[in-house]
Enzyme design. Sequence first.
Site, mmCIF file in Angstrom:
data_model
loop_
_atom_site.group_PDB
_atom_site.id
_atom_site.type_symbol
_atom_site.label_atom_id
_atom_site.label_comp_id
_atom_site.label_asym_id
_atom_site.label_seq_id
_atom_site.Cartn_x
_atom_site.Cartn_y
_atom_site.Cartn_z
ATOM 1 N N HIS A 36 16.749 30.692 124.284
ATOM 2 C CA HIS A 36 16.685 32.272 124.186
ATOM 3 C C HIS A 36 17.475 32.958 124.629
ATOM 4 C CE1 HIS A 36 12.629 34.330 125.747
ATOM 5 N NE2 HIS A 36 13.382 34.785 124.730
ATOM 6 N N GLU B 289 10.507 27.402 130.746
ATOM 7 C CA GLU B 289 12.402 27.644 130.465
ATOM 8 C C GLU B 289 12.528 28.315 131.624
ATOM 9 O OE1 GLU B 289 11.844 29.459 126.686
ATOM 10 O OE2 GLU B 289 12.594 32.077 128.302
ATOM 11 N N SER C 122 9.567 32.491 119.141
ATOM 12 C CA SER C 122 8.895 34.219 120.844
ATOM 13 C C SER C 122 8.489 33.311 121.837
ATOM 14 C CB SER C 122 7.826 34.342 119.535
ATOM 15 O OG SER C 122 7.882 34.574 118.145
ATOM 16 N N ARG C 123 7.893 32.586 121.770
ATOM 17 C CA ARG C 123 7.340 32.147 123.495
ATOM 18 C C ARG C 123 7.397 30.208 123.713
ATOM 19 N NH1 ARG C 123 9.839 35.698 124.768
ATOM 20 N NH2 ARG C 123 9.264 37.909 125.823
ATOM 21 N N ASP D 44 13.752 27.910 120.369
ATOM 22 C CA ASP D 44 14.581 28.788 121.072
ATOM 23 C C ASP D 44 13.933 29.027 122.596
ATOM 24 O OD1 ASP D 44 17.105 30.820 121.585
ATOM 25 O OD2 ASP D 44 15.723 32.576 121.037
ATOM 26 N N CYS E 250 4.822 35.915 116.580
ATOM 27 C CA CYS E 250 3.323 36.121 117.478
ATOM 28 C C CYS E 250 3.491 36.322 118.934
ATOM 29 C CB CYS E 250 2.201 36.014 117.099
ATOM 30 S SG CYS E 250 2.255 33.846 117.613
ATOM 31 N N PRO E 251 3.209 37.411 119.677
ATOM 32 C CA PRO E 251 3.297 37.383 120.776
ATOM 33 C C PRO E 251 2.470 36.067 121.858
ATOM 34 C CG PRO E 251 1.996 38.921 120.569
ATOM 35 C CD PRO E 251 2.502 38.648 119.125
HETATM 36 P P1 NAI Z 1 6.180 42.519 116.781
HETATM 37 O O1 NAI Z 1 4.665 42.873 117.707
HETATM 38 O O2 NAI Z 1 6.721 43.573 116.098
HETATM 39 O O3 NAI Z 1 4.674 41.701 115.789
HETATM 40 C C1 NAI Z 1 4.265 40.755 116.208
HETATM 41 C C2 NAI Z 1 3.590 40.253 115.094
HETATM 42 O O4 NAI Z 1 2.368 39.063 115.609
HETATM 43 C C3 NAI Z 1 2.424 40.848 114.904
HETATM 44 O O5 NAI Z 1 2.728 41.881 113.725
HETATM 45 C C4 NAI Z 1 0.936 41.132 115.300
HETATM 46 O O6 NAI Z 1 0.014 41.433 114.703
HETATM 47 C C5 NAI Z 1 0.572 39.130 115.450
HETATM 48 N N1 NAI Z 1 -0.313 38.861 115.947
HETATM 49 C C6 NAI Z 1 -0.732 38.985 117.363
HETATM 50 N N2 NAI Z 1 -1.606 38.354 118.022
HETATM 51 C C7 NAI Z 1 -1.394 37.437 116.960
HETATM 52 C C8 NAI Z 1 -2.210 36.392 116.770
HETATM 53 N N3 NAI Z 1 -3.208 35.949 117.713
HETATM 54 N N4 NAI Z 1 -2.255 35.614 116.203
HETATM 55 C C9 NAI Z 1 -1.307 35.537 114.621
HETATM 56 N N5 NAI Z 1 -0.756 37.084 115.081
HETATM 57 C C10 NAI Z 1 -0.809 37.399 115.926
HETATM 58 O O7 NAI Z 1 6.506 41.837 117.779
HETATM 59 P P2 NAI Z 1 7.898 41.352 116.979
HETATM 60 O O8 NAI Z 1 9.194 42.484 117.846
HETATM 61 O O9 NAI Z 1 8.606 41.029 115.607
HETATM 62 O O10 NAI Z 1 8.168 40.132 118.016
HETATM 63 C C11 NAI Z 1 7.807 38.202 117.875
HETATM 64 C C12 NAI Z 1 8.041 38.396 118.787
HETATM 65 O O11 NAI Z 1 9.265 37.298 119.133
HETATM 66 C C13 NAI Z 1 8.020 38.144 120.524
HETATM 67 O O12 NAI Z 1 5.937 38.424 120.270
HETATM 68 C C14 NAI Z 1 8.180 37.195 121.509
HETATM 69 O O13 NAI Z 1 7.247 37.198 121.729
HETATM 70 C C15 NAI Z 1 9.756 36.834 120.339
HETATM 71 N N6 NAI Z 1 11.167 37.561 120.306
HETATM 72 C C16 NAI Z 1 11.913 36.615 121.205
HETATM 73 C C17 NAI Z 1 13.431 36.581 121.503
HETATM 74 C C18 NAI Z 1 14.335 35.750 121.575
HETATM 75 O O14 NAI Z 1 14.934 36.315 122.237
HETATM 76 N N7 NAI Z 1 13.859 34.542 121.669
HETATM 77 C C19 NAI Z 1 13.370 38.521 121.234
HETATM 78 C C20 NAI Z 1 12.802 39.038 120.856
HETATM 79 C C21 NAI Z 1 11.288 39.111 120.733
#
Ligand code: NAI
Length: 335
Positions: free
Chosen positions: A293, A261, A231-232, A256, A203-204
Site C-alpha cells: 500500500h 492487508e 485501489s482496495r 499494491d 474505483c473505490p
Molecule cells: P475518485 O473519487 O477521484 O475516483 C473514483 C472513480 O470511481 C470515480 O470516477 C467514480 O465515479 C468511480 N466509481 C465509483 N463507483 C464505481 C463503480 N461501482 N464502478 C465503476 N466506477 C466507480 O478517486 P481517486 O482519487 O481517483 O482514487 C481512486 C482509488 O484509489 C480510491 O478509491 C482509493 O481506493 C485508491 N487510492 C489508493 C492509494 C494507494 O496508496 N494505494 C492512495 C489513494 C487512493
Amino acid sequence: MEEIAFFDTKPYDRVWFDTLAPKEGFSIRYLENRLDAQTAVLSHGCRAACAFVSDIADEAAIKTLAAAGVEALALRCAGYNNVDLEAAERHGITVYRVPAYSPSSVAQHALALLLTLARKTHRAFTRTRERNFSLEDLTGIDLEGRTVGIVGTGKVGLKFCQMCLGLGMKVIAYDINPIWGMGIEYVRMDELFRRSDVISLHCPLTPQTYHLISRSAFHTLKDGVYIINTSRGALIDSQALLDNIKSGKVGAAGLDVYEEEADYFYEDVSSKVMSDDTLNLLLSQPNVLVTSHQAFLTDEALRAIAQTTLENLRSFFDGGASPNRLIAGRREMTV
Ligand code: NAI
C-alpha cells in the site's frame, strides 16, 4: 500552541509534519500505537487527534477520545470507512480528511507495477545481483497496441489513462459516472473484462464494487490478462485470483493492496510466521508483484497530506469552514 495526538506514526510521516506543524502553530505528540478503544486514552490533554487508514475510530474509541478532551479528529488520508461518523457527531468530535493528495503518484505506481511485470525487471534485478546474466525466461510483452481496461476514471484513473495512451495502448473504461468528451471509450463492465489485455482498478471499495473481479468474472477475462490493483484489496476475490494465477489464466498481477492487508501491511513481519496462505502463495509466484500500500508514498504526496491535515486543524481551531469536514450521513462533504 495546540498539541495534536498523532496515532500510528511512521518515520516518513514526521518529515513534513515536523517541518510544517510549528508554522501552523501546532506541536505534535507522536504515538506509534494505532488508534483503537484501548489506545485512545493516549490523547489525554490534546484537543485534536490525527489518524490514518489502519486506525480504528469506532464508537468505543471515539468515546474515549472525547473523554480525553479531543474535539477534532483529522484523518491524514482520503478514505474514512474506519471512522464512525455518527458516534463522532454524538460525542462532539469534528472529523476531517484529506480528499486528494497526489493522484499522479498513485497512477505512476500502477504504471510501475505494470511495466515491471511486462518486462520482468523485478526478476532481472534479483538475478543480476547474483551475477546471473542469463536472459532465460525474461521475455516480456510490448504494451503498445494492447488494450487496457480502466475501472474508475476519477482523479487517479484519468492520470493512468493518459499514461497508457502515452505508451500507445488502446484505452477502454468503465465508470458509473463517465466523463464524456475526453476521448475515452466507455464500455460495459462485461465488455471491458472480455476485451482487456490489462485491467487496472481505480474505483473505490463500496458494497457495489466488493469482489468486482469475482470468481465467476475470472472466466470472462482474456487468457493471460494482467491485473493491476492500487485501489482496495477487496475489489478482487483474492483466493480466486490465486487459483487463476496457478491455472495460467491470469498472466500477471500487480497488487499494491490486498483484501486482508490490515494484518500485515505497513509492518515488518519478516521474522514472524505468516498464517495467510493466500498471501503466502501469491507472494511466491514469479508473476505476482506485491507492494505494501505504497502507491501514495512520494515526497510530494506526504507534503500535501501534512499541509492539508494541518490546514484542516487550523480551520477547526479558528472556527472556520472547511470543505474537508466529514458529516455523518452524507456522502458528499459539506463546507
Ligand atoms: P475518485 O473519487 O477521484 O475516483 C473514483 C472513480 O470511481 C470515480 O470516477 C467514480 O465515479 C468511480 N466509481 C465509483 N463507483 C464505481 C463503480 N461501482 N464502478 C465503476 N466506477 C466507480 O478517486 P481517486 O482519487 O481517483 O482514487 C481512486 C482509488 O484509489 C480510491 O478509491 C482509493 O481506493 C485508491 N487510492 C489508493 C492509494 C494507494 O496508496 N494505494 C492512495 C489513494 C487512493
